[in-house]
Motif scaffolding. Sequence first.
Motif, PDB file in Angstrom:
ATOM      1  N   LYS A   1       6.415  -5.789 -10.654  1.00 41.18           N
ATOM      2  CA  LYS A   1       7.556  -6.241  -9.865  1.00 41.18           C
ATOM      3  C   LYS A   1       7.617  -5.462  -8.567  1.00 41.18           C
ATOM      4  O   LYS A   1       7.050  -4.377  -8.443  1.00 41.18           O
ATOM      5  N   MET A   2       8.297  -6.057  -7.613  1.00 38.28           N
ATOM      6  CA  MET A   2       8.607  -5.394  -6.344  1.00 38.28           C
ATOM      7  C   MET A   2      10.112  -5.445  -6.199  1.00 38.28           C
ATOM      8  O   MET A   2      10.685  -6.501  -5.919  1.00 38.28           O
TER       9      MET A   2
ATOM     10  N   GLN B   1       0.716  -2.915  -1.445  1.00 33.95           N
ATOM     11  CA  GLN B   1       0.650  -1.998  -2.583  1.00 33.95           C
ATOM     12  C   GLN B   1      -0.281  -2.531  -3.674  1.00 33.95           C
ATOM     13  O   GLN B   1      -1.011  -1.757  -4.313  1.00 33.95           O
ATOM     14  N   LEU B   2      -0.274  -3.832  -3.887  1.00 35.47           N
ATOM     15  CA  LEU B   2      -1.146  -4.414  -4.904  1.00 35.47           C
ATOM     16  C   LEU B   2      -2.610  -4.276  -4.502  1.00 35.47           C
ATOM     17  O   LEU B   2      -3.471  -3.948  -5.336  1.00 35.47           O
TER      18      LEU B   2
ATOM     19  N   ASP C   1       5.259  -5.684   1.625  1.00 40.08           N
ATOM     20  CA  ASP C   1       4.948  -4.347   1.098  1.00 40.08           C
ATOM     21  C   ASP C   1       4.284  -4.451  -0.273  1.00 40.08           C
ATOM     22  O   ASP C   1       3.374  -3.675  -0.589  1.00 40.08           O
ATOM     23  N   GLY C   2       4.748  -5.401  -1.084  1.00 38.92           N
ATOM     24  CA  GLY C   2       4.151  -5.575  -2.404  1.00 38.92           C
ATOM     25  C   GLY C   2       2.694  -6.007  -2.336  1.00 38.92           C
ATOM     26  O   GLY C   2       1.864  -5.561  -3.131  1.00 38.92           O
TER      27      GLY C   2
ATOM     28  N   GLN D   1       8.016  -8.471  -0.058  1.00 40.66           N
ATOM     29  CA  GLN D   1       6.807  -9.155  -0.493  1.00 40.66           C
ATOM     30  C   GLN D   1       5.599  -8.673   0.315  1.00 40.66           C
ATOM     31  O   GLN D   1       4.520  -8.463  -0.242  1.00 40.66           O
TER      32      GLN D   1
ATOM     33  N   TYR E   1      -3.562  -0.715  -5.003  1.00 38.83           N
ATOM     34  CA  TYR E   1      -3.633  -0.365  -6.431  1.00 38.83           C
ATOM     35  C   TYR E   1      -5.021  -0.670  -6.992  1.00 38.83           C
ATOM     36  O   TYR E   1      -5.566   0.112  -7.785  1.00 38.83           O
TER      37      TYR E   1
ATOM     38  N   PHE F   1       3.210 -13.664  -6.429  1.00 41.37           N
ATOM     39  CA  PHE F   1       4.565 -13.132  -6.306  1.00 41.37           C
ATOM     40  C   PHE F   1       5.525 -14.290  -6.552  1.00 41.37           C
ATOM     41  O   PHE F   1       5.341 -15.384  -5.996  1.00 41.37           O
TER      42      PHE F   1
ATOM     43  N   ARG G   1       9.846   1.257  -6.259  1.00 44.51           N
ATOM     44  CA  ARG G   1       9.955  -0.093  -5.706  1.00 44.51           C
ATOM     45  C   ARG G   1       8.845  -1.001  -6.214  1.00 44.51           C
ATOM     46  O   ARG G   1       9.051  -2.182  -6.444  1.00 44.51           O
ATOM     47  N   PHE G   2       7.644  -0.437  -6.371  1.00 47.98           N
ATOM     48  CA  PHE G   2       6.489  -1.238  -6.780  1.00 47.98           C
ATOM     49  C   PHE G   2       5.955  -0.719  -8.112  1.00 47.98           C
ATOM     50  O   PHE G   2       5.694   0.474  -8.265  1.00 47.98           O
ATOM     51  N   THR G   3       5.818  -1.604  -9.085  1.00 46.37           N
ATOM     52  CA  THR G   3       5.205  -1.247 -10.362  1.00 46.37           C
ATOM     53  C   THR G   3       4.266  -2.371 -10.776  1.00 46.37           C
ATOM     54  O   THR G   3       4.548  -3.552 -10.541  1.00 46.37           O
TER      55      THR G   3
END
Length: 810
Positions: A443-444, A149-150, A145-146, A143, A153, A282, A453-455
Motif C-alpha cells: 500500500k501507499m 518506491q516500488l 512516489d509509490g 501514486q 524496492y 495501483f 507511507r510505502f509498504t
Amino acid sequence: MLLPSYKNRPESKPMAWLMPKNYQHVLAFLFAIQEINQNNSLLPNTTLRSDIHDNAFHSMLTYWATLDLLFLEHRAPFNYNCGREKKLMATIGGLTSQSSIQMANILNTYKIPQLTYGSFDPVLSDKAQFPSFFRMAPNENPQYDGIVQLLKYFSWNWIGLLISDNDSGETFIRTLRPKFSQNSICIALIQSIPVVTSHTLESREKYYGKIFLTLQLNKINVIIVYGDAHSMAGFQIVLDYSEFVDLSPKEKVWLITSQWDFTAIFTWNKFPAKSLNGTLSFALHKNVVPGFQDFLESINPYQSSFYFIEPFWCSTFSCSLPMDGANMTYQQHCTGEEKLGSLPGAVFEMEMSGQSYSIYNAVHVIAHALHAIYLLKSKHKAIGDVVNVQPWQLRPFLRNVHFNNSAGEEIFFDENGDFAAGYDIINWVMFPNKSFHRLQVGKMEPQDPSGKRFTVNGRNIVWNHKFSQIPPRATCVESCQPGYSRIVQQGKQVCCYDCAQCPEGRISSQIDAGQCEKCPEDQYANEKKDQCISKTVTYLSYGEPLGAVLASFALFFSIITVLVMGSFMQHHNTPIVKANNWGITCILLSSLLLSFLCCFLFIGQPQKVTCFLRQTVFGIIFSIAVSCVLGKTITVVLAFMATKPGNKIRKWIGKRLAVSVIILCSLIQTGICVVWLATFPPFPEFDMHSQTGQIIVQCNEGSDMMFYIVLGYMGLLAITSFTVAYFARKLPDTFNEAKLITFSMLVFCSVWVSFVPSYLSTKGKHMVAVEIFSILVSSSGVLGCIFLPKCYVILMRPDLNTKEQLVRKK
C-alpha cells in the motif's frame, strides 16, 4: 448525477458495447441512496433522489448530458428554472479526467458542487479554477512516489512507459521524469497509445501494429502503463493480438496505474489473461461495505427499475428479457432467478471495486453535508427548511465533512479538497479459464500514523510464467556486484554503466553501489573489497616466536655477563684482573648487563612509561659502556707511553683519568636525553596505515632528530675508541688489550652503521626487533671481544695469569 463508464449500444448490436463490470458503479450509487433513505438518523423527513446519465466516453455527449441534467430534462431553456420539482444539489462524475473537466466547465458556472470518483488530473486541485470541485479519488502525488518506491524496492532502473495520448499522459511524464532522475531510474522507451476510433482489423494494423512491433523488439521487462479505460482500449487490443498470434510482447511486468481497471472490458473483447498474469497495479483504496453483496444478490430485473438494468442483465447472462421488445438478441429467456454471484470475476465482481467505493463514499459525503445544514437549520428553529438551501451553500459543508462510513473508515477532505486516502498495490494472478485472483501485496498510505507511507511484501507476489529469475531483472546492464562501483558509460544514460573494482582501502557492500566507501581507520578491506574487517592490534610481544627468541637471548647474555662478573670477582687478586683496572671493569660489566636488560623495555605492549624511558635509558647505558671502553683504551695507551724515560704522561695514569672520561662522556649523553624528554618526549601511538590489516602499537620517538643525535653521539664515542685502540694495537705486550678493544669497537660500529638503513626500511614490530637485535649483537660483541679471552686465561690457562707473563715482551 452519476456518469458510469460504459458505451451506449448501437442499434444494430444492442449488447455489443456494454462494460458489465462498470455497471457496479451504478449499483453502488443506488445502494448508497437506498442506505441513506432507510437511515432515520441521517436526513430525517428527507428523501434523496437521483438521475443517472451516460457520456459514452464522448466529449459532446458529456456536455449534452450535463446540460440535459440541468435544463433540458425539465423542458426548460438554458439558464432558466421553470419551477421544477426536483432540485439538483450536487453531481458525482465522471470516470475520466477529461469528462470531469468538461462537466466542471459547466457546473462551475452555476456553482453546483461536483464530486468525482475516478479523476486524477492535478489541475482539478486548483481551487481558483474549480472552486466547486471535490475529488473522492486521492491526490496523484502519492501514486508517483509509490511507483518510484516500488521500482527501487525491486532494483528496477531500466523501464518503459506506455501512456495515453492526451494531456494527462503528458502531465504524467512531466511529473515522473524528475523523480526518476533523482533516484537513478532511466526511461528506455516512451510509447503513446492513441485513442480507439475503430475496431476493424484494418484500424488495428494501422494504429497498433507499430506499438506491437515496438514492444516485441525492445527487451524491457518492466513497463509502466498510464491511462484510463478509454485511452487504454488500444493497448488491450495490442495484448489481444499478441496472444492471438502467440508472440512475446505480452511477457512483461506490467505496472498499471489506478486510472485504469483493466479487468473492465467490453462484452465482445477477450480477456488477455496470459499477458496480464503477474501484473502489478495501483488501485484506489477500498474496504468491505456491509450489506452490499446482499443488495447485489437481491437484484431481479423483473422487480428492479434500475437505470439500464435490462441491457446489463441480458449482456451478462446471455439471455433476453420481454421488456427489451424488438432487441431479442438471445434465444434463451431470462428467468429473473439468475444471481450476480454466479458470474465469473472477469464479467462481474461481487466485491466492491475501488471506484465503486469512491462513489459510495461520495453519496454519503453529500448526505452528511446536507445533514449538517439540517442540524444548523434545526438549531435556528427552521426545521425542514433544508429544501430551500441553494447548491452553492453546500460547498463549505462539503469541505468540512468528517465522519466514519459503514466500513469504519474516516471520510474527510484535505486542505486541497482532495479525499484523504491512499492506494493499494495489487498483484493480479490470472488463470487459463479467464478467472483471476486479486492479491494485495502493499500500500501507499500518505496519512499512515506510523510514518510507513510505502509498504510491500515482495515474497507474496506471483510473477509471470516467463521469468525464471525472481524477482525479474530490469536493468540496462548486469549489476555491479559488491566490491565494485558503477562508472557511467560515456554518452549513455546513467543506468548504463561499467563496473570498476574498489581501490585499496575502500569497499562496496551493496549491488550497484554508486561509489566505494572508505573503511574506518580501525578496519581494512578484505580481498573481495565487499566488507571491512577489524584490524588486529600488533606489537612485539613475549607470546610470539620473535619476541620470545629475543627475550631469551637478552636473558642468556645477561646471565653470561653475571657469570663473567662473578669470575672476575672471584679472581680479583690475579694479575690479569688487576691489570684491567678493576673499577672500570665493574662499571663496564654493569653497563653491559643493563644493556641486555633494557631490551625488555622494548618487548610487550608499549605504554607511556616504557616509551618515555626505553630510548633514553638505552642511550645513557650504552654511552656509559662505550665511555668505559674509551677510558680503558686511553689508559692502555698512556700506560705504554709512560714507560718511556722522561715522559710527563705518567702523572695522568690512574683511576682518576678513566673515571673523568666516563663521567664527562656520560653526562653529555645524559644532557642530550634530558633535552629530548623536556622538549619532544616519546609517547605511545596507534599506527593505522603502515600495515594492511594491522594496528601497530608503537612508540613515537617525539623527535627523530633527537633520536639520531643520541645514536650519533654513541657512534662518535665508538669511533674514537676504535681509532685510539687501532693505533695502539701493535704495542709490545703479551696480552695487549688494545687489540681486544679494536675488535669490540669494530663489531660495535659495524652493527650500528647497518642498523640505520635496516631500521628505516622496516615497519611496526620489526623496527623494534631490529633495534633489540642491534643492542644484543653490539653488547655481546663488546662482552665477547674484551672479556672472553680474559675469562679463558683465568679459567682455562691459569699458568698464563702471572705477572711475568703479562710484562713479558714478545
